[in-house]
Design an enzyme around this catalytic site. Structure first.
Site, PDB file in Angstrom:
ATOM      1  N   ASP A 184      59.328  44.100  38.549  1.00 29.81           N
ATOM      2  CA  ASP A 184      58.523  44.324  37.337  1.00 29.81           C
ATOM      3  C   ASP A 184      58.355  43.000  36.601  1.00 29.81           C
ATOM      4  OD1 ASP A 184      57.401  45.189  34.982  1.00 29.81           O
ATOM      5  OD2 ASP A 184      59.280  45.993  34.174  1.00 29.81           O
ATOM      6  N   ASN A 216      56.481  42.464  33.750  1.00 28.71           N
ATOM      7  CA  ASN A 216      56.160  42.470  32.319  1.00 28.71           C
ATOM      8  C   ASN A 216      57.040  43.397  31.491  1.00 28.71           C
ATOM      9  OD1 ASN A 216      55.213  44.848  33.278  1.00 28.71           O
ATOM     10  ND2 ASN A 216      53.174  44.713  32.369  1.00 28.71           N
ATOM     11  N   ASP A 263      57.750  46.584  31.536  1.00 29.43           N
ATOM     12  CA  ASP A 263      57.451  47.985  31.205  1.00 29.43           C
ATOM     13  C   ASP A 263      58.222  48.962  32.102  1.00 29.43           C
ATOM     14  OD1 ASP A 263      56.140  47.760  33.598  1.00 29.43           O
ATOM     15  OD2 ASP A 263      54.177  48.401  32.870  1.00 29.43           O
ATOM     16  N   ASP A 320      55.084  45.795  39.791  1.00 26.58           N
ATOM     17  CA  ASP A 320      53.645  45.526  39.731  1.00 26.58           C
ATOM     18  C   ASP A 320      53.257  44.397  40.689  1.00 26.58           C
ATOM     19  OD1 ASP A 320      54.527  43.206  38.257  1.00 26.58           O
ATOM     20  OD2 ASP A 320      54.688  44.513  36.497  1.00 26.58           O
ATOM     21  N   ASP A 335      47.968  50.477  52.340  1.00 27.00           N
ATOM     22  CA  ASP A 335      48.143  51.903  52.617  1.00 27.00           C
ATOM     23  C   ASP A 335      46.828  52.581  52.259  1.00 27.00           C
ATOM     24  OD1 ASP A 335      49.435  54.447  52.970  1.00 27.00           O
ATOM     25  OD2 ASP A 335      51.293  53.526  52.261  1.00 27.00           O
ATOM     26  N   ASP A 350      47.616  57.141  55.887  1.00 22.70           N
ATOM     27  CA  ASP A 350      48.558  58.176  55.486  1.00 22.70           C
ATOM     28  C   ASP A 350      48.193  59.549  56.048  1.00 22.70           C
ATOM     29  OD1 ASP A 350      50.714  58.826  53.372  1.00 22.70           O
ATOM     30  OD2 ASP A 350      49.136  60.237  52.826  1.00 22.70           O
ATOM     31  N   GLU A 405      50.083  57.152  60.192  1.00 19.93           N
ATOM     32  CA  GLU A 405      51.279  57.964  59.932  1.00 19.93           C
ATOM     33  C   GLU A 405      50.974  59.353  60.470  1.00 19.93           C
ATOM     34  OE1 GLU A 405      54.091  59.921  56.552  1.00 19.93           O
ATOM     35  OE2 GLU A 405      51.924  59.974  56.447  1.00 19.93           O
ATOM     36  N   HIS A 441      59.699  54.820  52.539  1.00 21.24           N
ATOM     37  CA  HIS A 441      59.811  55.400  51.194  1.00 21.24           C
ATOM     38  C   HIS A 441      59.944  56.921  51.225  1.00 21.24           C
ATOM     39  CE1 HIS A 441      55.755  55.910  52.475  1.00 21.24           C
ATOM     40  NE2 HIS A 441      55.518  56.745  51.484  1.00 21.24           N
ATOM     41  N   ASP A 442      59.916  57.528  52.416  1.00 19.27           N
ATOM     42  CA  ASP A 442      60.040  58.982  52.528  1.00 19.27           C
ATOM     43  C   ASP A 442      61.402  59.409  53.082  1.00 19.27           C
ATOM     44  OD1 ASP A 442      57.422  59.478  51.641  1.00 19.27           O
ATOM     45  OD2 ASP A 442      56.601  59.263  53.653  1.00 19.27           O
TER      46      ASP A 442
HETATM   47  C1  GLC Z   1      52.813  60.574  53.439  1.00 18.46           C
HETATM   48  C2  GLC Z   1      53.449  59.585  52.488  1.00 18.46           C
HETATM   49  C3  GLC Z   1      54.221  60.343  51.452  1.00 18.46           C
HETATM   50  C4  GLC Z   1      53.253  61.235  50.688  1.00 18.46           C
HETATM   51  C5  GLC Z   1      52.438  62.125  51.635  1.00 18.46           C
HETATM   52  C6  GLC Z   1      51.250  62.701  50.937  1.00 18.46           C
HETATM   53  O1  GLC Z   1      53.731  61.282  54.178  1.00 18.46           O
HETATM   54  O2  GLC Z   1      54.238  58.665  53.198  1.00 18.46           O
HETATM   55  O3  GLC Z   1      54.924  59.514  50.584  1.00 18.46           O
HETATM   56  O4  GLC Z   1      53.957  62.035  49.797  1.00 18.46           O
HETATM   57  O5  GLC Z   1      51.939  61.420  52.747  1.00 18.46           O
HETATM   58  O6  GLC Z   1      50.301  61.697  50.668  1.00 18.46           O
HETATM   59 CA    CA Z   2      55.349  46.193  35.176  1.00 16.67          CA
END
Ligand code: GLC
Ligand code: CA
Length: 550
Positions: free
Chosen positions: A23, A25, A27, A31, A100, A201, A258, A323-324
């Site tokens: 981050d 700034n 908040d 970013d 993405d 995605d 994905e 991230h999942d």
């Molecule tokens: C993909 C993304 C996930 C998101 C889902 C719906 O699996 O990696 O984070 O919640 O699609 O877009």
């Molecule tokens: Ca920020």
């Protein structure tokens, strides 16, 4: 992958989840200027590609995976000029930028949807999937991934729209040619702006059975059932090929899909060269399924089967984290006494398989799962839904919270731990999601100063890719160690042979005599802090890489 795309074999990709990265700034939200500040760090690590999770305009129902403006930058993340600066900074350093792209659905706040829902006769009426009520109810019993029905009623149309994910993520109607043209034009715009690749995605669900047959799968606790056979329909593959012909092929951009694929053959269908779909695929497996079913043998078997399926005409994305998923060291390794050795073992495992390694932010310092104190402290809509479903099925709140702590996607989304201060150096403000208290011990600053840290182990592994042609280019053969927890394989290219041994357990295991024949000095060991490989027994979570003299 086509011949012009040979360069993807030399990539090491680093995934950035911008909200949690840095981050700039105060908040509390990461970013784009924050990413720019850390570009030197990524260069030091040695990666040559970045995948940015979505940075487009979004109301953040699903943290950017619900896009309300495909050609705009999310205000919290900065401006288009910040993005241009980041692109230039990447390119000056030889780092490719992968965006993405979420086109299975948009946000319900996207102007297309706002118009589409306003009446039946509007010009964007068919951009989304609308159906009449059946007996005054939803058109069928399908469940949405994030809970409840996959249908939402809109009085202005007297109809329901379909949303496979949250109700703020209405599915785009790929059967509508005009919609597809808009999507391709938008992708071309980004590609022409200098994007080097797209991670696309949730791409397996584009084509829907137009009659929406009811599902006969057992209902979830809230009464709805997941659809049968929605993923990977022939129509979806046709749309992906159309996208490829229109957008990717003329521009030599890298593509990673994905995908949701129940078998390795179906996975390969998205990637085989002749099919002209994607260069690589990231298979999606729900976190709880993975927690319940993984084993070292299964990791090895999956690696072997995917290798065989694409050996002749394809390429692999290799990852243990994103991230999942929960943090890899907590899921497959040990975040207690063997934290450091097991984090290094997992790094060695991933980087020594054939394919392009994907590193998820924080993995390179061994970031672990977090136990947030209450369900309210979790932000992720998926986590909240699962908690709710567990309560409906009779779980106690404590048991449901314990499950959330184990499987939540927020485990991977806590801010990157840059230093040992309480906010981990991520922000000067109030972080949007709690910083893991172990930042005191596990952080970038400490590991950069320690030549034997996990961070430096990753650096060595990435550098080794350039020194050992067998790492990116070698063939693969698994070796029989007679022990499921001791996974071993061989990579060979030209006259170079590499041998890899990974002991995925808290017990010592001995490498069977014979398997090490011809092996020279170990090039790397997860016990480098203890003086490296001493064998023949491998200590708990010991992994070692050898270059054979033969
Ligand atoms: C993909 C993304 C996930 C998101 C889902 C719906 O699996 O990696 O984070 O919640 O699609 O877009
Ligand atoms: Ca920020």
């Amino acid at each position: 992958m086509t011949a012009e795309k040979e360069w993807i074999k030399d990539l090491v990709v680093y995934q950035i989840y911008p909200r949690s990265f840095c981050d700039s700034n105060g908040d509390g939200v990461g970013d784009l200027p924050g990413v720019l500040q850390k570009i030197g760090y990524l260069e030091e690590l040695g990666v040559n590609a970045i995948w940015l999770s979505p940075v487009y305009r979004s109301p953040n129902d699903d943290n950017g995976y619900d896009i309300s403006g495909y050609q705009e930058i999310m205000e919290e993340f900065g401006t288009m000029e910040d993005w241009d600066r980041l692109r230039d900074a990447c390119h000056q350093r030889g780092i490719r930028l992968i965006m993405d792209l979420v086109v299975n659905h948009s946000s319900d706040e996207h102007p297309w949807f706002v118009e589409s829902q306003s009446s039946k006769g509007n010009p964007k009426s068919d951009y989304y999937i609308w159906r009449d009520p059946v007996d005054g109810h939803e058109p069928n019993n399908w469940a949405s991934v994030f809970g409840g029905s996959a249908w939402e009623y809109v009085p202005a149309r007297g109809q329901y729209y379909f949303h496979y994910f949250s109700k703020k993520q209405p599915d785009l109607n790929w059967a509508c040619l005009q919609l597809r043209e808009e999507v391709y034009r938008m992708m071309e715009w980004w590609a022409d702006k200098g994007v080097d690749g797209f991670r696309v995605d949730a791409i397996s669900y584009l084509d829907k059975p137009q009659d929406f047959p009811p599902s006969s799968l057992p209902p979830l606790p809230d009464g709805y059932s997941f659809p049968e056979g929605l993923a990977g329909r022939p129509g979806t593959h046709a749309y992906i090929r159309e996208m490829n012909r229109r957008v990717y092929a003329p521009r030599n951009v890298l593509t990673v899909g994905e995908v949701s694929a129940p078998t390795v053959e179906e996975l390969a269908n998205y990637v085989r060269t002749g099919r002209e779909e994607f260069d690589m695929a990231i298979p999606f497996v729900p976190p709880m399924v993975e927690i319940d079913t993984w084993s070292p043998e299964k990791l090895a078997r999956d690696a072997w089967e995917s290798y065989r399926a694409l050996e002749k005409d394809g390429w692999w994305a290799r990852f243990l984290s994103n991230h999942d998923k929960p943090r890899q060291v907590s899921l497959y390794g040990d975040d207690g006494p063997y934290w450091e050795a097991s984090a290094k073992l997992l790094a060695l495992f991933l980087h020594c398989l054939p394919g392009t390694p994907f590193i998820y932010q924080g993995e390179e310092i061994g970031m672990t799962n977090v136990k947030l104190p209450s369900i309210q402290a979790y932000d992720d809509l998926d986590t909240r839904n699962r908690y709710h479903q567990l309560l409906l099925s009779g779980s106690s709140p404590d048991a449901a919270l314990a499950r959330a702590q184990l499987e939540s996607r927020d485990n991977a989304r806590t801010p990157v731990q840059w230093d040992g201060s309480p906010k981990g150096g991520f922000t000067t403000g109030q972080p949007w999601l709690g910083v893991n208290p172990n930042t005191k011990r596990i952080n970038v600053e400490a590991q950069r100063q320690d030549p034997l840290s996990i961070f430096h182990f990753y650096r060595r592994l990435i550098a080794l890719r350039k020194e050992c042609p067998a790492l990116p280019h070698g063939d693969l053969a698994f070796l029989d160690t007679g022990c499921g927890e001791l996974v071993a394989w061989r990579r060979r290219a030209g006259d170079e042979t590499l041998l890899v041994f990974c002991n995925f357990s808290q017990e010592a295991h001995t490498i069977p005599p014979g398997l090490l024949e011809g092996a020279g000095e170990a090039l790397l060991s997860s016990y480098d802090r203890e003086g490296g490989y001493q064998g023949p027994a491998l200590r708990p979570y010991e992994a070692a890489l050898f270059r054979a003299r033969i």
